[in-house]
Structures are given as C-alpha cells and as structure tokens.
Motif scaffolding. Sequence first.
Motif, PDB file in Angstrom:
ATOM      1  N   TYR A  32       0.827  -1.215   0.000  1.00  0.00           N
ATOM      2  CA  TYR A  32       0.000   0.000   0.000  1.00  0.00           C
ATOM      3  C   TYR A  32       0.857   1.260   0.000  1.00  0.00           C
ATOM      4  O   TYR A  32       0.556   2.244  -0.677  1.00  0.00           O
ATOM      5  N   ILE A  33       1.960   1.237   0.746  1.00  0.00           N
ATOM      6  CA  ILE A  33       2.765   2.447   0.913  1.00  0.00           C
ATOM      7  C   ILE A  33       3.349   2.918  -0.423  1.00  0.00           C
ATOM      8  O   ILE A  33       3.690   4.095  -0.580  1.00  0.00           O
ATOM      9  N   CYS A  34       3.460   2.028  -1.406  1.00  0.00           N
ATOM     10  CA  CYS A  34       4.016   2.441  -2.703  1.00  0.00           C
ATOM     11  C   CYS A  34       3.090   3.422  -3.431  1.00  0.00           C
ATOM     12  O   CYS A  34       3.480   4.002  -4.439  1.00  0.00           O
TER      13      CYS A  34
ATOM     14  N   GLU B  67       0.556  -2.033   7.088  1.00  0.00           N
ATOM     15  CA  GLU B  67       1.061  -1.393   5.868  1.00  0.00           C
ATOM     16  C   GLU B  67       2.150  -0.356   6.119  1.00  0.00           C
ATOM     17  O   GLU B  67       2.710   0.185   5.166  1.00  0.00           O
ATOM     18  N   SER B  68       2.443  -0.051   7.381  1.00  0.00           N
ATOM     19  CA  SER B  68       3.552   0.871   7.666  1.00  0.00           C
ATOM     20  C   SER B  68       4.831   0.308   7.056  1.00  0.00           C
ATOM     21  O   SER B  68       5.083  -0.894   7.140  1.00  0.00           O
ATOM     22  N   CYS B  69       5.635   1.183   6.444  1.00  0.00           N
ATOM     23  CA  CYS B  69       6.875   0.677   5.832  1.00  0.00           C
ATOM     24  C   CYS B  69       7.940   0.441   6.889  1.00  0.00           C
ATOM     25  O   CYS B  69       9.002  -0.072   6.585  1.00  0.00           O
ATOM     26  N   GLN B  70       7.682   0.872   8.136  1.00  0.00           N
ATOM     27  CA  GLN B  70       8.552   0.607   9.292  1.00  0.00           C
ATOM     28  C   GLN B  70       9.739   1.556   9.396  1.00  0.00           C
ATOM     29  O   GLN B  70      10.635   1.348  10.207  1.00  0.00           O
ATOM     30  N   LYS B  71       9.769   2.598   8.561  1.00  0.00           N
ATOM     31  CA  LYS B  71      10.953   3.476   8.566  1.00  0.00           C
ATOM     32  C   LYS B  71      10.992   4.352   9.823  1.00  0.00           C
ATOM     33  O   LYS B  71      12.059   4.542  10.406  1.00  0.00           O
ATOM     34  N   CYS B  72       9.825   4.921  10.210  1.00  0.00           N
ATOM     35  CA  CYS B  72       9.819   5.835  11.371  1.00  0.00           C
ATOM     36  C   CYS B  72       9.357   5.101  12.626  1.00  0.00           C
ATOM     37  O   CYS B  72       8.311   4.430  12.598  1.00  0.00           O
ATOM     38  N   THR B  73      10.041   5.305  13.711  1.00  0.00           N
ATOM     39  CA  THR B  73       9.699   4.603  14.950  1.00  0.00           C
ATOM     40  C   THR B  73       8.272   4.897  15.428  1.00  0.00           C
ATOM     41  O   THR B  73       7.536   3.976  15.779  1.00  0.00           O
TER      42      THR B  73
ATOM     43  N   THR C 290       5.988  13.574  14.084  1.00  0.00           N
ATOM     44  CA  THR C 290       7.344  13.151  13.705  1.00  0.00           C
ATOM     45  C   THR C 290       7.403  12.073  12.633  1.00  0.00           C
ATOM     46  O   THR C 290       8.486  11.684  12.224  1.00  0.00           O
ATOM     47  N   SER C 291       6.261  11.571  12.159  1.00  0.00           N
ATOM     48  CA  SER C 291       6.313  10.602  11.056  1.00  0.00           C
ATOM     49  C   SER C 291       6.663  11.353   9.775  1.00  0.00           C
ATOM     50  O   SER C 291       6.262  12.504   9.617  1.00  0.00           O
ATOM     51  N   ILE C 292       7.342  10.672   8.851  1.00  0.00           N
ATOM     52  CA  ILE C 292       7.758  11.438   7.664  1.00  0.00           C
ATOM     53  C   ILE C 292       6.757  11.382   6.511  1.00  0.00           C
ATOM     54  O   ILE C 292       6.876  12.136   5.564  1.00  0.00           O
ATOM     55  N   CYS C 293       5.782  10.496   6.552  1.00  0.00           N
ATOM     56  CA  CYS C 293       4.817  10.512   5.441  1.00  0.00           C
ATOM     57  C   CYS C 293       3.396  10.512   5.968  1.00  0.00           C
ATOM     58  O   CYS C 293       3.152  10.355   7.168  1.00  0.00           O
ATOM     59  N   GLY C 294       2.459  10.674   5.040  1.00  0.00           N
ATOM     60  CA  GLY C 294       1.053  10.814   5.387  1.00  0.00           C
ATOM     61  C   GLY C 294       0.491   9.637   6.163  1.00  0.00           C
ATOM     62  O   GLY C 294      -0.480   9.807   6.906  1.00  0.00           O
TER      63      GLY C 294
HETATM   64  S1  SF4 Z   1       5.171   7.392   8.488  1.00  0.00           S
HETATM   65 FE1  SF4 Z   1       7.272   6.603   8.320  1.00  0.00          FE
HETATM   66  S2  SF4 Z   1       7.134   4.420   8.900  1.00  0.00           S
HETATM   67 FE2  SF4 Z   1       5.056   5.150   8.549  1.00  0.00          FE
HETATM   68  S3  SF4 Z   1       4.706   4.540   6.424  1.00  0.00           S
HETATM   69 FE3  SF4 Z   1       5.411   6.685   6.381  1.00  0.00          FE
HETATM   70  S4  SF4 Z   1       7.631   6.574   6.127  1.00  0.00           S
HETATM   71 FE4  SF4 Z   1       6.912   4.526   6.688  1.00  0.00          FE
END
Ligand code: SF4
Length: 522
Positions: A274-276, A443-449, A487-491
């Motif tokens: 989904y994140i793509c 579906e979180s890509c796991q990049k942000c804690t 603090t998350s980097i995407c929507g």
């Molecule tokens: S907020 Fe961060 S961890 Fe969550 S989907 Fe976006 S980039 Fe990935």
Amino acid sequence: MDVLRLVSVLETLPTDRTRLLDNLGRLRREVGPIGPELSDALADHMSIRRGEVHEVVSFYSFLQVPVDAVRVCTGPMCDCAGSRELLLEGCVEVPCLGHCDLAPVVLDGDDVRGGVTYSTNDGPSTGLATRDDTLSDYERRGGLSLLRKLPPLERIIEELKTSGLAGYGGAGFPTGLKWEAVARETGRPYVIVNADEGEPGTIKDRYVMELRPHLLLEGTLIAARSLGATEVYVYLREEYAGSRARLAAAIAEFGTAGLLNGLSVELVIGAGAYICGEETAMLESMEGRRGMPRLRPPYPAQVGYLGRPTLIQNVETLAHVPAILRNGGAQWRELGRGLGDGVRLWSVSGAVLRPGCYEAPNGITARALVEEHAGGFTGEPGAFVPGGAASGILPPAALDVPLTRDALTDWGAGVGSAALQIFPRSYSPLRLLAETVRFFAEESCQKCTPCRIGNRALHHVFEELQHDRTPMPRHQIEEWLDAMHLTSICGLGQAAPYPVRNAFRHWPELFESLDRPHTPAE
Ligand code: SF4
Ligand SMILES: Cc1cc2nc3c(=O)[nH]c(=O)nc-3n(C[C@H](O)[C@H](O)[C@H](O)COP(=O)(O)O)c2cc1C
C-alpha cells in the motif's frame, strides 16, 4: 524448481536496476513464487548484491505468493461483510483489494470471484456510464480533440488553476501549480500516473481504467506532450488485472493510431505494498529499492524519478483534464456545489442499495451522495468513513456535512480519496477503529519509529478494549498520537491519529475505561 525454465526466462530479463520489480514480477508469473534461490539467481543476473534483492523481495506481500493463490480481503468493509468466514486454509489474507463495491471480495488468481459489475452514473467530466471499448468509440464521443490540437502550456496551466482541480489521490495539491512547478524546472521531465489505488474503500481509479482507459491516456499524454516528457510510466497495483489488460490494449491502440509520436508509455506493476502509493515511496520502488518514502523537500516536481523533475498525478486527476480544457476551467469549477469546486468520482460502499462509483459535485453531503446516487441506505446507518482509512470515522450526525476539506476540518476529518464507506449500525465503531489501525500497522513501511511502534501499540489497545481490557491509559495514547502526527515522515503515520481522535470524540462511552487505572493484559 524448473531450472531450465529459470535459465530461459532469466536470459530475457533486462539488467538495469530500475527493472528489478518488473523482473521479480515476471519470474513469479513465469517460474514460481520468489524463494531464496530465485532471488539469488536474479541478483547474480542483474549484478546486484544478493542481500539487496532479498530485502526488496521481503518488502512486498505478493512476490512470495503463487500467482494462482486465493486472496481474501479483510479490509474494514469486507470484514463488516463477513469476509473472515471465507478465510479457508491456504487462502492469503490481504488488506484491501479495491473492489469494495462487491464486498466481501475474493480474488482467485487474477479473477474476482463472482465477476465484476459496475454501478455508476453519467457524470459531466468523466462520463463513466458509457464504456469505451475501442479508441474509435472514444473518438466518436468527442475524445482526442485536445491531443490532436494541443493548447499552449501557459493556457493549459491557467485553465487548470481556474478550475480549482486539486489532486484526487488524497493529498489535494492544486494540479495547475504542480504542472507549473514541473514546467519551471530545466531538463526533460518524467510523467508518472499513480494507479496504485490502495486506500481502503477506494475503487474510482479502477472504474476509470476499466471503463474509460482512453480518456485517462488522453489526459496523460496532454501532460507529457505539453511538459516535454518523452517517457510515461503508469504504476499499477498488481491486484488490478482487468485494468492492466484494458490499459495495455489502449496504449497499443494509441501507438497504432500514431498518437504516441515517439513517446513511450510503460506499465510498472506493483507487488502488494500500500505504501508504494505514496509518491516518493513509488519512486523508490520504481528505482529498484524497497518502497520507503523519502524526506521532502525536495519534491518530485524538482527531484523525482532518477533525479529528474517528475509530474506524479493520480489516475482520476488526469481523467478530468480533457473536460477542463474542452469546456474551460471556469465552467468545470461551476459544477461544484456550495463551497466545493468542480466534480469528482466518489467511491461508495457498504450499507447502501447500489455500492459503486459516482461522479458528483465537490461539496455534496454524504447523505445526498447515497440518496441521489447510490440508491439510498439499506438500513439505519452507523459510523461512516468520508474518504478512506486515514480520513476519519464519523457518526451519523455528520451525514449532512458538505464533503469539503473546510467543512470536515471542523469534524477532525478530511475528504481524502473520496471513498465514502457507510457501516451499518450493527458494526461497532470500536471494531471499525481496530480494523483501521490494524491496516496502518500492517502497511507501515517501518521506517519511522512512531509509526512502526505506535500503530502496533494502538492496534493492541483497541483489540484489547473489545475484550474489556485496557492495556494503556488515555494520556499515554495521547502522547503516542502526538508523536506519530508530528514526527512521522509521510502521510500514513501523520494521518493515522485522525480516526482514533474521531472515535474518542464521537463515541466517548466506548473509551471510558481508558480514564480509569488500567488493567495490564494478562
Ligand atoms: S510514516 Fe514513516 S514508517 Fe510510517 S509509512 Fe510513512 S515513512 Fe513509513
Ligand atoms: C500512505 C499514502 C498512500 C497513498 N496512496 C495513493 C494511491 O494509491 N494513489 C494515489 O493517487 N495517491 C496516493 N497517495 C498520494 C500520493 O502521495 C500523491 O499525493 C498523489 O499521487 C499525487 O497525485 P494527485 O495530485 O493527482 O493526487 C498516497 C499518499 C500516502 C501518504
């Protein structure tokens, strides 16, 4: 594994890193699910480190799944329709298959079990009610006139700005401004059509691709030609086999009719992530890496695919461009209702008589959408979702609120991708919330804690609450929500708190135990 088959397929696969996802998809289809041996063989063939290919394979849900697997949707709408009972042994559980109008949905290989039907209306901009079978059908209905006689770029941008068209992929960025930003850059840009449509409840792009693929291509080629792009990519979700066939046939027809004029239009097929659909994650995916969002700025309009300026636009956004240019931006804008500009395609699913995809004004209310277009409610409506998972969860009292960004802000919600989902009164808002947060967690890509851990923690809390256990007090949940939003980097991580806060506000009685000393899970 059939080694001879593997060797013969590998020989035909290109070695450029940007072809990694496509190569993996072809291997899966032509040889079998991507296990370690196939992954390593492809890595060696493409001269990429084996670990890097493995990392990409494990990121996507479908690469390790056989092409003929039975996939059962357990997104909120299908969950409500009882899909969990269809999860027989050997079935693969997936979050949303993009056919919410037919819930509960099961994909048998590429085919939707029970067949696909369309319920739609004849809107003034996209005219979905009539299907174009061929390019000639499209041309007979007035299509291609703009592509054949392209207005100057400045006029196109002016009309787009006047129309008020603001991207229909969910973020709502003004389309005219985006085209202007790409035009301002030096160097040949790329154009990418975002056809990843993964937001639960959203089916509109599939309707456009299956019913009016030539209209989408005309809008896309207007963008490419006027901005001086020579390469166009359509990033399409893997689950949409019908859209894939229709688009491939339409692209071939444009080529045969001499309408591509040296332009290449290629399909890039996703693999179940989904994140793509997030535009920068899409760029990573297309460049042969895991689909993890990039920090912005720079925005894709400046630094996009392979470092070049890139126009990324949702399918539906592009499908409105021909009507705007034909009739003028001002006239299109007037099609709106109240404070809404223009029209859009609303995906309507759930407890309504005719779930489907309807073109209707921006500014319409959810009740009018259901009653004027979707045949009315099937019973007493309960919670509803105005525009896709992250747009919020609202009570029936909000059914009469105009579905515009401004009006919904007062309710702590948004229009998102205009995927209206009506849940029956019998479906608990707490379960809806738990299923929504489960979707984000998976579906979180796991990049942000905060997004990685926060969504999992919240899912646990709401699952437990359904069993009268409260593993976390409210103040701690509030801290998580703030951290995720800020603090998350995407929507995905930024918007995940909306439905939670909506549910707290509109159904306070379901969350009272969060204010009492908490009971740790057993
Ligand atoms: S907020 Fe961060 S961890 Fe969550 S989907 Fe976006 S980039 Fe990935
Ligand atoms: C988590 C996430 C998922 C997204 N998924 C989609 C999608 O499936 N389709 C889409 O067009 N836009 C999606 N978007 C929005 C895109 O990032 C981007 O804004 C859009 O493609 C731009 O086109 P538009 O301006 O025409 O809407 C998503 C955004 C986020 C944060």
